[in-house]
Enzyme design. Sequence first.
Site, PDB file in Angstrom:
ATOM      1  N   GLU A  46       8.547 -18.310  18.633  1.00 25.70           N
ATOM      2  CA  GLU A  46       9.654 -17.578  19.227  1.00 25.70           C
ATOM      3  C   GLU A  46       9.554 -16.082  18.943  1.00 25.70           C
ATOM      4  OE1 GLU A  46      11.458 -21.504  17.609  1.00 25.70           O
ATOM      5  OE2 GLU A  46       9.719 -20.221  17.243  1.00 25.70           O
ATOM      6  N   CYS A  69      13.783 -22.880  13.913  1.00 26.86           N
ATOM      7  CA  CYS A  69      14.194 -23.051  12.515  1.00 26.86           C
ATOM      8  C   CYS A  69      15.366 -22.140  12.182  1.00 26.86           C
ATOM      9  CB  CYS A  69      13.012 -22.779  11.582  1.00 26.86           C
ATOM     10  SG  CYS A  69      12.382 -21.084  11.652  1.00 26.86           S
ATOM     11  N   CYS A  78      13.955 -18.337  12.959  1.00 26.75           N
ATOM     12  CA  CYS A  78      13.755 -17.987  14.367  1.00 26.75           C
ATOM     13  C   CYS A  78      15.082 -17.954  15.118  1.00 26.75           C
ATOM     14  CB  CYS A  78      12.821 -18.995  15.027  1.00 26.75           C
ATOM     15  SG  CYS A  78      11.150 -18.949  14.381  1.00 26.75           S
ATOM     16  N   ALA A 148     -17.133 -46.345  16.564  1.00 29.60           N
ATOM     17  CA  ALA A 148     -18.145 -46.278  17.617  1.00 29.60           C
ATOM     18  C   ALA A 148     -18.805 -47.648  17.660  1.00 29.60           C
ATOM     19  CB  ALA A 148     -19.165 -45.189  17.307  1.00 29.60           C
ATOM     20  N   ARG A 178     -11.854 -34.557  14.566  1.00 31.50           N
ATOM     21  CA  ARG A 178     -11.983 -34.153  13.159  1.00 31.50           C
ATOM     22  C   ARG A 178     -11.273 -32.821  12.917  1.00 31.50           C
ATOM     23  NH1 ARG A 178     -18.345 -34.881  11.341  1.00 31.50           N
ATOM     24  NH2 ARG A 178     -18.470 -37.166  11.430  1.00 31.50           N
ATOM     25  N   ARG A 201     -18.079 -29.053  13.063  1.00 33.07           N
ATOM     26  CA  ARG A 201     -19.128 -28.143  13.528  1.00 33.07           C
ATOM     27  C   ARG A 201     -18.808 -27.615  14.928  1.00 33.07           C
ATOM     28  NH1 ARG A 201     -21.377 -32.632  11.357  1.00 33.07           N
ATOM     29  NH2 ARG A 201     -21.878 -33.531  13.400  1.00 33.07           N
TER      30      ARG A 201
END
Length: 351
Positions: A46, A69, A78, A148, A178, A201
């Site tokens: 905000e 908040c 905010c 997987a 991740r 990565r």
Amino acid sequence: MSEALRLAEKALFTTSPNPRVGCVIVKNNVILGRGYHIKSGGPHAEVMALEEAANQAEGSDVYVTLEPCNHFGKTPPCVDALIQAKVKKVFIAMQDPNPLVSGKGIQALKDAHIETEVGVMEAQAQLLNAGFISRMSKKLPFVRAKLAVSLDGKTALNNGKSQWITGDEARQDVQHWRASSCAIITGIGTVMHDNPKLSVRLYENARQPLRVVVDSDLKIALDANILREKPLLIVYANDKHKRLAQLKSLGIECIQLNNNDKVDLAALLKTLAVREINDVWIEAGEGLNGAFLKANLIDELIIYYAPVILGSEAKGMFMMPVYENLENKITTTVIDHRWIGQDLRMRFKIK
């Protein structure tokens, strides 16, 4: 609100432990300001949007993905900024699950005679902050387990080899999951067989989640790749292999959570929540996956199905007790499915 949600998602990898929040300020059908919360301690969405709107915010409509908040944390409230800017109406996607804020920010706006409307695209906002909501409401992180697998549901050969079942595109997709997680949990079996780093990565200087190794007997090899990655936490039940002193000498944090000579997984998740971990990502083998599932500690399964077959002697997805009745089955709901390269990614909510 769609634009506010899109802005919030830009900080998917950086806001932890804070929620992801976006804000758009509109007047006369013209967007005057946009903002999103980038990281803890930085300006809230905000405030950023109000700064961009400058002195034009009076009489405007504000679209924000989470209740503003009304308390002092690392930044001022905010709500006060919106009241001082004399905005006309605030559209809020969802109420803040944080007990310090929940409902109080909305009431403060109403007390200042600012109109509010709550629940605009609420479901999308909740998905964006599933981990924060879980930590605030259940005192537990939101847990996703990634697998997987082959078409016949196998995760590794009988000798433990599993690199690589899926294709490059699926492994790149895993990197995004991740990166959006606060912690990655794996088991000692995966560490011994695959010797992973479990690092992100995606880009240079990416934020690295906390790596957590579940190692009941503390038998991790002192030259394991994951020991060179920080931050790192090893959770054990017993120091049967007398590694504790050596690991501590390497500067590695170890905590003991013993439940019948196994790591207490429920206590581990509670410990992570106390450390302000919102989202947990599990990359493990059938043993640890089965233990989490049996303990009803997984919220969502993300399974990448590869167009290969590994055979009946290969390792399965979950090591579970033998069920005698179908009434014991664990049921799920499919919440998403899409092709990632030649692999099919399916997401399941655990009922």
